[in-house]
Design a protein around this motif. Structure first.
Motif, PDB file in Angstrom:
ATOM      1  N   SER A   1     -77.426  -9.346  30.217  1.00  0.00           N
ATOM      2  CA  SER A   1     -76.933  -9.951  28.996  1.00  0.00           C
ATOM      3  C   SER A   1     -78.094 -10.277  28.073  1.00  0.00           C
ATOM      4  O   SER A   1     -79.251 -10.196  28.449  1.00  0.00           O
ATOM      5  CB  SER A   1     -76.150 -11.220  29.320  1.00  0.00           C
ATOM      6  OG  SER A   1     -75.120 -10.926  30.238  1.00  0.00           O
ATOM      7  N   VAL A   2     -77.770 -10.652  26.872  1.00  0.00           N
ATOM      8  CA  VAL A   2     -78.785 -10.914  25.868  1.00  0.00           C
ATOM      9  C   VAL A   2     -78.955 -12.416  25.672  1.00  0.00           C
ATOM     10  O   VAL A   2     -77.978 -13.161  25.620  1.00  0.00           O
ATOM     11  CB  VAL A   2     -78.414 -10.248  24.534  1.00  0.00           C
ATOM     12  CG1 VAL A   2     -79.317 -10.715  23.406  1.00  0.00           C
ATOM     13  CG2 VAL A   2     -78.507  -8.729  24.661  1.00  0.00           C
TER      14      VAL A   2
ATOM     15  N   VAL B   1     -68.249 -13.914  27.855  1.00  0.00           N
ATOM     16  CA  VAL B   1     -68.871 -15.142  28.330  1.00  0.00           C
ATOM     17  C   VAL B   1     -70.008 -15.531  27.391  1.00  0.00           C
ATOM     18  O   VAL B   1     -70.832 -14.691  27.009  1.00  0.00           O
ATOM     19  CB  VAL B   1     -69.426 -14.958  29.758  1.00  0.00           C
ATOM     20  CG1 VAL B   1     -70.226 -16.182  30.186  1.00  0.00           C
ATOM     21  CG2 VAL B   1     -68.292 -14.685  30.746  1.00  0.00           C
ATOM     22  N   TYR B   2     -70.043 -16.805  27.040  1.00  0.00           N
ATOM     23  CA  TYR B   2     -71.150 -17.379  26.282  1.00  0.00           C
ATOM     24  C   TYR B   2     -71.708 -18.547  27.089  1.00  0.00           C
ATOM     25  O   TYR B   2     -70.961 -19.274  27.754  1.00  0.00           O
ATOM     26  CB  TYR B   2     -70.689 -17.892  24.916  1.00  0.00           C
ATOM     27  CG  TYR B   2     -70.209 -16.815  23.979  1.00  0.00           C
ATOM     28  CD1 TYR B   2     -71.068 -16.255  23.035  1.00  0.00           C
ATOM     29  CD2 TYR B   2     -68.891 -16.367  24.020  1.00  0.00           C
ATOM     30  CE1 TYR B   2     -70.624 -15.274  22.154  1.00  0.00           C
ATOM     31  CE2 TYR B   2     -68.444 -15.379  23.157  1.00  0.00           C
ATOM     32  CZ  TYR B   2     -69.306 -14.840  22.225  1.00  0.00           C
ATOM     33  OH  TYR B   2     -68.866 -13.865  21.365  1.00  0.00           O
ATOM     34  N   TYR B   3     -73.009 -18.738  27.005  1.00  0.00           N
ATOM     35  CA  TYR B   3     -73.654 -19.808  27.756  1.00  0.00           C
ATOM     36  C   TYR B   3     -74.670 -20.502  26.854  1.00  0.00           C
ATOM     37  O   TYR B   3     -75.396 -19.859  26.101  1.00  0.00           O
ATOM     38  CB  TYR B   3     -74.384 -19.231  28.978  1.00  0.00           C
ATOM     39  CG  TYR B   3     -74.279 -20.047  30.253  1.00  0.00           C
ATOM     40  CD1 TYR B   3     -74.927 -21.272  30.368  1.00  0.00           C
ATOM     41  CD2 TYR B   3     -73.533 -19.593  31.334  1.00  0.00           C
ATOM     42  CE1 TYR B   3     -74.832 -22.021  31.538  1.00  0.00           C
ATOM     43  CE2 TYR B   3     -73.437 -20.332  32.509  1.00  0.00           C
ATOM     44  CZ  TYR B   3     -74.086 -21.545  32.594  1.00  0.00           C
ATOM     45  OH  TYR B   3     -73.988 -22.283  33.757  1.00  0.00           O
TER      46      TYR B   3
ATOM     47  N   ALA C   1     -72.026 -10.477  27.787  1.00  0.00           N
ATOM     48  CA  ALA C   1     -72.257 -11.915  27.761  1.00  0.00           C
ATOM     49  C   ALA C   1     -73.435 -12.223  26.850  1.00  0.00           C
ATOM     50  O   ALA C   1     -74.326 -11.399  26.655  1.00  0.00           O
ATOM     51  CB  ALA C   1     -72.519 -12.443  29.169  1.00  0.00           C
ATOM     52  N   LEU C   2     -73.427 -13.428  26.320  1.00  0.00           N
ATOM     53  CA  LEU C   2     -74.489 -13.845  25.409  1.00  0.00           C
ATOM     54  C   LEU C   2     -74.947 -15.246  25.791  1.00  0.00           C
ATOM     55  O   LEU C   2     -74.135 -16.165  25.926  1.00  0.00           O
ATOM     56  CB  LEU C   2     -73.975 -13.844  23.970  1.00  0.00           C
ATOM     57  CG  LEU C   2     -75.007 -14.130  22.876  1.00  0.00           C
ATOM     58  CD1 LEU C   2     -76.054 -13.031  22.824  1.00  0.00           C
ATOM     59  CD2 LEU C   2     -74.326 -14.255  21.520  1.00  0.00           C
ATOM     60  N   ASN C   3     -76.250 -15.393  25.971  1.00  0.00           N
ATOM     61  CA  ASN C   3     -76.847 -16.675  26.293  1.00  0.00           C
ATOM     62  C   ASN C   3     -77.558 -17.201  25.048  1.00  0.00           C
ATOM     63  O   ASN C   3     -78.499 -16.577  24.546  1.00  0.00           O
ATOM     64  CB  ASN C   3     -77.854 -16.503  27.441  1.00  0.00           C
ATOM     65  CG  ASN C   3     -78.526 -17.800  27.835  1.00  0.00           C
ATOM     66  OD1 ASN C   3     -77.886 -18.844  27.912  1.00  0.00           O
ATOM     67  ND2 ASN C   3     -79.822 -17.733  28.096  1.00  0.00           N
ATOM     68  N   VAL C   4     -77.078 -18.320  24.531  1.00  0.00           N
ATOM     69  CA  VAL C   4     -77.667 -18.900  23.323  1.00  0.00           C
ATOM     70  C   VAL C   4     -78.558 -20.049  23.764  1.00  0.00           C
ATOM     71  O   VAL C   4     -78.102 -21.173  23.975  1.00  0.00           O
ATOM     72  CB  VAL C   4     -76.575 -19.378  22.343  1.00  0.00           C
ATOM     73  CG1 VAL C   4     -77.207 -19.906  21.057  1.00  0.00           C
ATOM     74  CG2 VAL C   4     -75.611 -18.245  22.039  1.00  0.00           C
TER      75      VAL C   4
ATOM     76  N   VAL D   1     -66.810 -20.332  27.359  1.00  0.00           N
ATOM     77  CA  VAL D   1     -68.078 -20.845  26.849  1.00  0.00           C
ATOM     78  C   VAL D   1     -68.559 -21.945  27.797  1.00  0.00           C
ATOM     79  O   VAL D   1     -67.859 -22.940  27.998  1.00  0.00           O
ATOM     80  CB  VAL D   1     -67.921 -21.408  25.422  1.00  0.00           C
ATOM     81  CG1 VAL D   1     -69.251 -21.961  24.916  1.00  0.00           C
ATOM     82  CG2 VAL D   1     -67.375 -20.345  24.478  1.00  0.00           C
ATOM     83  N   PHE D   2     -69.749 -21.771  28.358  1.00  0.00           N
ATOM     84  CA  PHE D   2     -70.312 -22.745  29.287  1.00  0.00           C
ATOM     85  C   PHE D   2     -71.378 -23.582  28.588  1.00  0.00           C
ATOM     86  O   PHE D   2     -72.228 -23.054  27.871  1.00  0.00           O
ATOM     87  CB  PHE D   2     -70.944 -22.041  30.491  1.00  0.00           C
ATOM     88  CG  PHE D   2     -69.948 -21.371  31.398  1.00  0.00           C
ATOM     89  CD1 PHE D   2     -69.377 -22.063  32.456  1.00  0.00           C
ATOM     90  CD2 PHE D   2     -69.576 -20.056  31.191  1.00  0.00           C
ATOM     91  CE1 PHE D   2     -68.451 -21.452  33.292  1.00  0.00           C
ATOM     92  CE2 PHE D   2     -68.647 -19.433  32.024  1.00  0.00           C
ATOM     93  CZ  PHE D   2     -68.084 -20.130  33.074  1.00  0.00           C
ATOM     94  N   ILE D   3     -71.318 -24.887  28.825  1.00  0.00           N
ATOM     95  CA  ILE D   3     -72.351 -25.809  28.350  1.00  0.00           C
ATOM     96  C   ILE D   3     -72.945 -26.499  29.570  1.00  0.00           C
ATOM     97  O   ILE D   3     -72.253 -27.231  30.278  1.00  0.00           O
ATOM     98  CB  ILE D   3     -71.788 -26.868  27.385  1.00  0.00           C
ATOM     99  CG1 ILE D   3     -71.153 -26.201  26.168  1.00  0.00           C
ATOM    100  CG2 ILE D   3     -72.892 -27.835  26.954  1.00  0.00           C
ATOM    101  CD1 ILE D   3     -70.462 -27.183  25.239  1.00  0.00           C
TER     102      ILE D   3
END
Length: 390
Positions: A174-175, A256-258, A156-159, A43-45
């Motif tokens: 990715s979404v 992967v989450y971002y 991967a998911l970009n929030v 998880v990237f911040i």
């Protein structure tokens, strides 16, 4: 659904492509022969604006720190968890606790050669893992996922409210989700793909069909996950991490989450503004940390906190200007809980800025190698993996 809302809800990548449609998969456009068989999650911040690393993890034992920052320097009596002349900003009390737990590694003086002090260009460099004067179309994570996640519906998911270049690739996309409340009511509609005599219409239908498949995976994970943990702090970053935590607990197969937090471009009034943003970061990260720990997921979930550059060593009055190197934080995922690198050298500067000691791409290489058993050279990162992180 209106096209604009459709794209805002789901789009990431080139040309509006949401994720790899089935019709492209059928054409065998993938170069990889195997999938990424692992339960590891990263998880990237991203701290947008250029976080002031010197006031985040503070070299309080160096008198040059206070000489350069008579107004905005953090007093020694406020420093938390002091070790080897360094310590945390008082707003990061819970990150200090994570460090004491042995689950936080701090990588000092991270940057790259010939640094660029433009927000947009430096973010682009970090997100594509390019050289300072090299321009790449696809992101470093996108290139990695393109090779390793052959059959993943949602790699991967970009929030976030905007797409992320780090996740962009030529084939796999990715979404991006900015409102999970909409996902819950997002109907799949047609379960089968119907074609027409109109190639343009077919293309749109294929994109929508693929995106719906990704939405269904998210909906399933949201349903399978436990109820949202109410112990999360009440801020936007915490909300994003709360949803990410629910998806991880719901067994979404994304590797992967971002997500990101804005507000770190502290040219003036830094003492107040930085305190506020670091408090948001601290509370959100600690909420997620406790959630992962409670559900026995911390061993396989790694959190990475980064920013496009640090700030200049000398204050400009009430703030700081764009700088170069700064710290990266790595939490969980069986990291060794160490401080890696030397304390910032405040005596030898480059035009008033810190000299970088560790290239950010070596951190990326270590993450790919240790978390996914992947050699970064396959995506054009030639830096050796950073030792001592995992």
């Amino acid at each position: 659904m209106e096209r604009r809302k459709f794209i805002q809800l789901t789009a990431t990548g080139t040309g509006g492509m949401l994720l790899l449609p089935n019709f492209l998969t059928a054409q065998s456009l993938w170069t990889a022969e195997t999938n990424l068989l692992t339960d590891e999650v990263v998880v990237f911040i991203q701290l947008n604006g250029g976080n002031d690393g010197l006031n985040t993890f503070i070299p309080f034992d160096n008198p040059l720190y206070y000489d350069n920052r008579p107004s905005i320097g953090i007093g020694k009596q406020q420093i938390i968890n002091a070790i080897n002349g360094m310590g945390f900003h008082p707003a990061l009390k819970d990150l200090a606790t994570i460090s004491q737990d042995g689950n936080l590694s701090i990588i000092q003086n991270v940057g790259y050669p010939e640094p660029n002090r433009s927000h947009f260009r430096s973010i682009e460099i970090w997100q594509t893992a390019s050289d300072s004067h090299q321009y790449l179309d696809n992101g470093w994570l996108g290139r990695f996922l393109e090779i390793q996640c052959k059959d993943e519906t949602l790699a991967a998911l970009n929030v976030d409210s905007i797409d992320n270049l780090a996740l962009k690739s030529s084939l796999l996309n990715s979404v991006t989700v900015k409102d999970f409340a909409k996902i819950r009511s997002y109907g799949a509609g047609e379960k089968e793909l119907t074609l027409s005599d109109n190639p343009q219409l077919d293309f749109v239908r294929k994109l929508q069909f693929a995106s719906l498949e990704g939405m269904e995976e998210i909906q399933k994970a949201l349903k399978n996950g436990n109820a949202l943990d109410e112990t999360y702090s009440n801020n936007e970053l915490a909300k994003n991490l709360q949803w990410i935590g629910k998806l991880i607990k719901g067994n979404l197969q994304s590797k992967v989450y971002y997500t990101s937090l804005n507000g770190f471009d502290t040219h003036k009034n830094q003492t107040t503004l930085h305190q506020k943003q670091l408090t948001i970061l601290n509370d959100a990260v600690y909420s997620f940390y406790k959630d992962m720990k409670k559900h026995n997921l911390l061993q396989r979930v790694t959190m990475v906190v980064l920013s496009e550059f640090g700030r200049r060593v000398k204050e400009n009055g009430t703030g700081t200007d764009h700088g170069t190197a700064g710290p990266m934080l790595v939490i969980g995922g069986k990291n060794k809980g160490k401080i890696i690198g030397n304390n910032p050298n405040l005596a030898t500067l480059d035009k008033g800025d810190l000299l970088h000691e560790i290239d950010f791409r070596s951190v990326y290489a270590a993450l790919l190698q240790s978390k996914f058993n992947f050699e970064a050279t396959q995506i054009g990162i030639d830096n050796a993996p950073l030792k001592g992180l995992f």
